[in-house]
Design a protein around this motif. Sequence first.
Motif, short mmCIF file in Angstrom:
data_model
loop_
_atom_site.label_atom_id
_atom_site.label_comp_id
_atom_site.label_asym_id
_atom_site.label_seq_id
_atom_site.Cartn_x
_atom_site.Cartn_y
_atom_site.Cartn_z
N MET A 139 27.06 -43.66 36.58
CA MET A 139 27.29 -43.44 35.18
C MET A 139 28.38 -42.41 35.03
O MET A 139 28.39 -41.44 35.74
N ALA A 140 29.26 -42.61 34.12
CA ALA A 140 30.42 -41.75 33.96
C ALA A 140 30.27 -40.80 32.78
O ALA A 140 31.16 -40.66 31.96
N VAL A 141 29.15 -40.12 32.69
CA VAL A 141 28.92 -39.22 31.57
C VAL A 141 29.91 -38.07 31.59
O VAL A 141 30.29 -37.57 30.56
N GLY A 142 30.37 -37.65 32.73
CA GLY A 142 31.32 -36.55 32.81
C GLY A 142 32.60 -36.81 32.04
O GLY A 142 33.36 -35.90 31.78
N LEU A 143 32.83 -38.03 31.66
CA LEU A 143 34.04 -38.38 30.93
C LEU A 143 33.93 -38.15 29.43
O LEU A 143 34.71 -38.67 28.67
N GLY A 144 32.95 -37.40 28.99
CA GLY A 144 32.85 -37.17 27.56
C GLY A 144 31.44 -36.87 27.13
O GLY A 144 31.05 -37.26 26.04
N GLY A 145 30.63 -36.25 27.95
CA GLY A 145 29.24 -35.99 27.64
C GLY A 145 29.04 -34.70 26.88
O GLY A 145 28.27 -33.86 27.29
N ALA A 146 29.73 -34.51 25.77
CA ALA A 146 29.55 -33.31 24.95
C ALA A 146 28.16 -33.31 24.35
O ALA A 146 27.52 -34.33 24.23
N SER A 147 27.70 -32.14 23.97
CA SER A 147 26.34 -32.01 23.49
C SER A 147 26.29 -31.59 22.03
O SER A 147 27.18 -30.92 21.53
N THR A 148 25.22 -31.98 21.39
CA THR A 148 24.87 -31.41 20.10
C THR A 148 23.86 -30.32 20.41
O THR A 148 23.85 -29.78 21.50
N ALA A 149 22.96 -30.05 19.49
CA ALA A 149 21.97 -29.01 19.71
C ALA A 149 21.04 -29.34 20.86
O ALA A 149 20.45 -28.47 21.46
N ASN A 150 20.91 -30.61 21.20
CA ASN A 150 20.04 -31.02 22.28
C ASN A 150 20.90 -31.48 23.45
O ASN A 150 21.73 -32.36 23.31
N ALA A 151 20.67 -30.93 24.62
CA ALA A 151 21.49 -31.22 25.79
C ALA A 151 21.31 -32.64 26.32
O ALA A 151 22.03 -33.05 27.21
N ALA A 202 24.19 -46.50 26.20
CA ALA A 202 24.72 -47.09 24.98
C ALA A 202 23.94 -46.61 23.76
O ALA A 202 24.46 -46.65 22.64
N LEU A 203 22.72 -46.14 23.99
CA LEU A 203 21.88 -45.59 22.92
C LEU A 203 21.99 -44.07 22.84
O LEU A 203 21.13 -43.40 22.30
N SER A 204 23.05 -43.53 23.43
CA SER A 204 23.41 -42.10 23.37
C SER A 204 22.48 -41.19 24.17
O SER A 204 22.38 -40.00 23.89
N ASP A 246 27.52 -38.40 23.90
CA ASP A 246 28.39 -38.86 22.81
C ASP A 246 29.16 -40.14 23.14
O ASP A 246 29.96 -40.61 22.34
N GLY A 247 28.91 -40.74 24.27
CA GLY A 247 29.55 -42.01 24.63
C GLY A 247 28.79 -43.23 24.15
O GLY A 247 29.18 -44.35 24.42
N GLY A 248 27.69 -43.00 23.43
CA GLY A 248 26.86 -44.10 22.96
C GLY A 248 27.45 -44.82 21.76
O GLY A 248 28.45 -44.40 21.17
N MET A 249 26.79 -45.87 21.40
CA MET A 249 27.20 -46.68 20.26
C MET A 249 26.86 -45.95 18.95
O MET A 249 25.95 -45.14 18.92
N PRO A 250 27.58 -46.26 17.87
CA PRO A 250 27.32 -45.58 16.59
C PRO A 250 26.00 -46.00 15.94
O PRO A 250 25.53 -45.33 15.04
N SER A 251 25.41 -47.07 16.42
CA SER A 251 24.17 -47.59 15.85
C SER A 251 23.28 -48.08 17.00
O SER A 251 23.80 -48.49 18.04
N PRO A 252 21.96 -48.09 16.82
CA PRO A 252 21.08 -48.63 17.85
C PRO A 252 20.99 -50.16 17.79
O PRO A 252 20.16 -50.76 18.45
#
Length: 162
Positions: free
Chosen positions: A1-13, A123-125, A17-23
């Motif tokens: 999994m390539a989360v390092g390519l954009g795995g920024a966080s919100t309040a929960n680690a 894909a579900l963030s 942020d590479g997920g889809m805009p909707s489930p």
Amino acid sequence: MAVGLGGASTANADYYDGGMPSPKFNVKAVGINDTWVGFLDTGRKNWNNAGAGVSIGRKSNAKATFTAGRYNESWYGLYSPSGWRPVNRVFKIKVNARTLSRDAGSKMTEWSRSTTTHELGHALSLDDNPGTRKASLMKHSRNRATVQKPQAYDVSEVKRIY
């Protein structure tokens, strides 16, 4: 999994942020046999039936893709998003049959289902290795022979995100 390519966080680690805009989205099977299409369909059903408000369809014209092959790298699955959320986000999922068959032993089917469902979790963030002690499909340390479906923690996170 390539989360390092954009795995920024919100309040929960545990948010990715590479997920889809909707489930609710569709994915296309590309260049795979019926066995791998079955693993994709099982992964979709695992999420769709988990009670998380998810609807993952399989359509031949979807821009998001799923494939499997025998890759030389050591990963089991690779999720690669592209485009901007929420405008034109898509993803490619690759599952590595070579590494899975090397490590799964007699549990290849179970490991393939677990890996496919895990990659759809991105894909579900959902991020890898969430900071929880609870059981999670997203943990790399999970038992892939038995953890093939979203766990209660995973479901609650998807509901929280969307």
